[in-house]
Design a protein around this motif. Structure first.
Motif, PDB file in Angstrom:
ATOM      1  N   VAL A 137       0.843  -1.195   0.000  1.00 43.01           N
ATOM      2  CA  VAL A 137       0.000   0.000   0.000  1.00 43.01           C
ATOM      3  C   VAL A 137       0.880   1.248   0.000  1.00 43.01           C
ATOM      4  CG1 VAL A 137      -1.901   1.226   1.103  1.00 43.01           C
ATOM      5  CG2 VAL A 137      -1.737  -1.262   1.314  1.00 43.01           C
ATOM      6  N   THR A 138       1.031   1.835  -1.158  1.00 42.45           N
ATOM      7  CA  THR A 138       1.668   3.141  -1.284  1.00 42.45           C
ATOM      8  C   THR A 138       0.581   4.127  -1.675  1.00 42.45           C
ATOM      9  OG1 THR A 138       2.134   2.860  -3.645  1.00 42.45           O
ATOM     10  CG2 THR A 138       3.792   2.024  -2.088  1.00 42.45           C
ATOM     11  N   GLN A 139       0.940   5.396  -1.697  1.00 42.67           N
ATOM     12  CA  GLN A 139      -0.068   6.380  -2.093  1.00 42.67           C
ATOM     13  C   GLN A 139      -0.543   6.120  -3.517  1.00 42.67           C
ATOM     14  OE1 GLN A 139       0.795  10.488  -1.202  1.00 42.67           O
ATOM     15  NE2 GLN A 139       1.738   9.979   0.762  1.00 42.67           N
ATOM     16  N   GLN A 140       0.364   5.727  -4.393  1.00 45.67           N
ATOM     17  CA  GLN A 140      -0.022   5.475  -5.780  1.00 45.67           C
ATOM     18  C   GLN A 140      -0.898   4.229  -5.905  1.00 45.67           C
ATOM     19  OE1 GLN A 140       0.349   7.402  -8.422  1.00 45.67           O
ATOM     20  NE2 GLN A 140      -0.801   5.911  -9.623  1.00 45.67           N
ATOM     21  N   SER A 141      -0.491   3.142  -5.242  1.00 49.25           N
ATOM     22  CA  SER A 141      -1.304   1.920  -5.332  1.00 49.25           C
ATOM     23  C   SER A 141      -2.653   2.109  -4.651  1.00 49.25           C
ATOM     24  CB  SER A 141      -0.554   0.737  -4.713  1.00 49.25           C
ATOM     25  OG  SER A 141      -0.376   0.900  -3.321  1.00 49.25           O
ATOM     26  N   LEU A 142      -2.691   2.960  -3.621  1.00 47.70           N
ATOM     27  CA  LEU A 142      -3.944   3.240  -2.936  1.00 47.70           C
ATOM     28  C   LEU A 142      -4.901   3.981  -3.863  1.00 47.70           C
ATOM     29  CD1 LEU A 142      -5.505   2.981  -0.327  1.00 47.70           C
ATOM     30  CD2 LEU A 142      -4.342   5.028   0.530  1.00 47.70           C
ATOM     31  N   LEU A 143      -4.389   4.958  -4.597  1.00 40.31           N
ATOM     32  CA  LEU A 143      -5.225   5.680  -5.562  1.00 40.31           C
ATOM     33  C   LEU A 143      -5.745   4.740  -6.639  1.00 40.31           C
ATOM     34  CD1 LEU A 143      -3.264   9.036  -6.038  1.00 40.31           C
ATOM     35  CD2 LEU A 143      -5.527   8.737  -5.007  1.00 40.31           C
ATOM     36  N   GLU A 144      -4.890   3.855  -7.124  1.00 39.34           N
ATOM     37  CA  GLU A 144      -5.313   2.910  -8.156  1.00 39.34           C
ATOM     38  C   GLU A 144      -6.390   1.965  -7.618  1.00 39.34           C
ATOM     39  OE1 GLU A 144      -1.680   1.049  -9.242  1.00 39.34           O
ATOM     40  OE2 GLU A 144      -0.907   2.794 -10.342  1.00 39.34           O
ATOM     41  N   HIS A 145      -6.254   1.568  -6.358  1.00 44.26           N
ATOM     42  CA  HIS A 145      -7.253   0.688  -5.743  1.00 44.26           C
ATOM     43  C   HIS A 145      -8.593   1.410  -5.619  1.00 44.26           C
ATOM     44  CE1 HIS A 145      -8.420  -2.772  -3.227  1.00 44.26           C
ATOM     45  NE2 HIS A 145      -9.130  -1.892  -2.525  1.00 44.26           N
ATOM     46  N   LEU A 146      -8.567   2.687  -5.250  1.00 47.79           N
ATOM     47  CA  LEU A 146      -9.801   3.461  -5.130  1.00 47.79           C
ATOM     48  C   LEU A 146     -10.506   3.575  -6.476  1.00 47.79           C
ATOM     49  CD1 LEU A 146      -8.724   6.389  -2.759  1.00 47.79           C
ATOM     50  CD2 LEU A 146     -10.054   4.360  -2.178  1.00 47.79           C
ATOM     51  N   ILE A 147      -9.739   3.832  -7.526  1.00 43.59           N
ATOM     52  CA  ILE A 147     -10.325   3.973  -8.859  1.00 43.59           C
ATOM     53  C   ILE A 147     -10.980   2.668  -9.303  1.00 43.59           C
ATOM     54  CG2 ILE A 147      -9.779   4.356 -11.299  1.00 43.59           C
ATOM     55  CD1 ILE A 147      -7.543   6.258 -10.353  1.00 43.59           C
ATOM     56  N   LYS A 148     -10.341   1.545  -8.992  1.00 44.76           N
ATOM     57  CA  LYS A 148     -10.834   0.247  -9.454  1.00 44.76           C
ATOM     58  C   LYS A 148     -11.996  -0.282  -8.633  1.00 44.76           C
ATOM     59  CE  LYS A 148      -9.241  -4.449 -10.503  1.00 44.76           C
ATOM     60  NZ  LYS A 148      -8.063  -5.366 -10.534  1.00 44.76           N
ATOM     61  N   HIS A 149     -11.908  -0.127  -7.307  1.00 47.39           N
ATOM     62  CA  HIS A 149     -12.874  -0.791  -6.430  1.00 47.39           C
ATOM     63  C   HIS A 149     -13.903   0.146  -5.800  1.00 47.39           C
ATOM     64  CE1 HIS A 149     -10.752  -4.635  -6.644  1.00 47.39           C
ATOM     65  NE2 HIS A 149      -9.628  -3.949  -6.538  1.00 47.39           N
ATOM     66  N   TYR A 150     -13.728   1.437  -5.936  1.00 47.33           N
ATOM     67  CA  TYR A 150     -14.684   2.399  -5.380  1.00 47.33           C
ATOM     68  C   TYR A 150     -15.082   3.388  -6.467  1.00 47.33           C
ATOM     69  CZ  TYR A 150     -13.304   0.587  -0.797  1.00 47.33           C
ATOM     70  OH  TYR A 150     -13.051  -0.227   0.283  1.00 47.33           O
TER      71      TYR A 150
END
Length: 225
Positions: A137-150
């Motif tokens: 969980v980095t800031q970049q991977s967190l943003l990508e996760h938000l875009i995909k799953h939320y």
């Protein structure tokens, strides 16, 4: 207010009890009992109306204390009522029917959700999901996760993400190591008054979240320190 939603139309409730007292411990599940009940009545070939009505039965639910909920088109329900009145309704093998009655329609009043979701709550949920699958969980991977799953959530700007993560760290809801962000759990230990003051920033590492930090979060088993 949203309109009530009808979860179940009018149906029949059958109260079942084992024929033998010691049978309750090995009682089959609701669906198994429903299939046995439907099969027992669908084989009443001498009573074509009951056999047809039983074949159209649908499983609606199973309540504790042996209550089986079934439904069918109203003409079929009426056939079952009549069969019960004439003592012609057959129980599942090993059980007896102690009561049959109409159940009124069940309705649900939907609870409206807020249009706005706290970003901190979403971030904690996302970090917990990523931790669970051992995803860094980095800031970049967190943003990508938000875009995909939320998809319904507005993606925060880097500055807002930065400050919100910093606030969550100060509130001791998450922590940061060189491997990324993690949720603080009951097994996460917070060590204060460490002599290595220079390592207080280890929670933020290169991710850069600012704010006063009073110690370091470590995941450890009891008794290690």
């Amino acid at each position: 207010m949203a309109r009530p939603v009808q979860l179940a139309p009018g149906s029949l409730a059958l109260v079942l009890s084992p024929r033998e007292a010691g049978q309750a411990a090995g009682e089959p599940g609701g669906r198994a009992l429903f299939r046995a009940f439907r099969r027992a009545n669908a084989r009443c070939f001498w009573n074509a109306r009951l056999a047809r009505a039983a074949s159209r039965l649908a499983f609606l639910g199973w309540l504790r204390r042996g209550v089986l909920l079934v439904r069918a088109p109203q003409p079929c329900v009426q056939v079952l009522r009549d069969a019960w009145r004439r003592r012609a309704l057959r129980p599942p093998r090993g059980f007896r029917i102690t009561a049959v009655g109409d159940v009124f329609p069940v309705q649900m009043s939907p609870i409206a959700q807020c249009r706005f979701v706290p970003l901190a709550e979403v971030l904690c949920c996302a970090i917990a999901d990523m931790n669970a699958v051992q995803m860094a969980v980095t800031q970049q991977s967190l943003l990508e996760h938000l875009i995909k799953h939320y998809p319904g959530i507005a993606v925060p700007s880097p500055d807002i993400l930065y400050s919100t993560l910093g606030a969550l760290i100060q509130e001791r809801k998450i922590y940061h190591t060189g491997e990324g962000y993690f949720i603080v759990t009951p097994s996460t230990y917070f060590i204060t008054n460490t002599p290595m003051q220079g390592k207080k920033s280890a929670l933020l590492s290169n991710e850069g979240c600012s704010g006063p930090i009073s110690g370091t979060y470590l995941d450890a088993e009891p008794g290690i320190y």
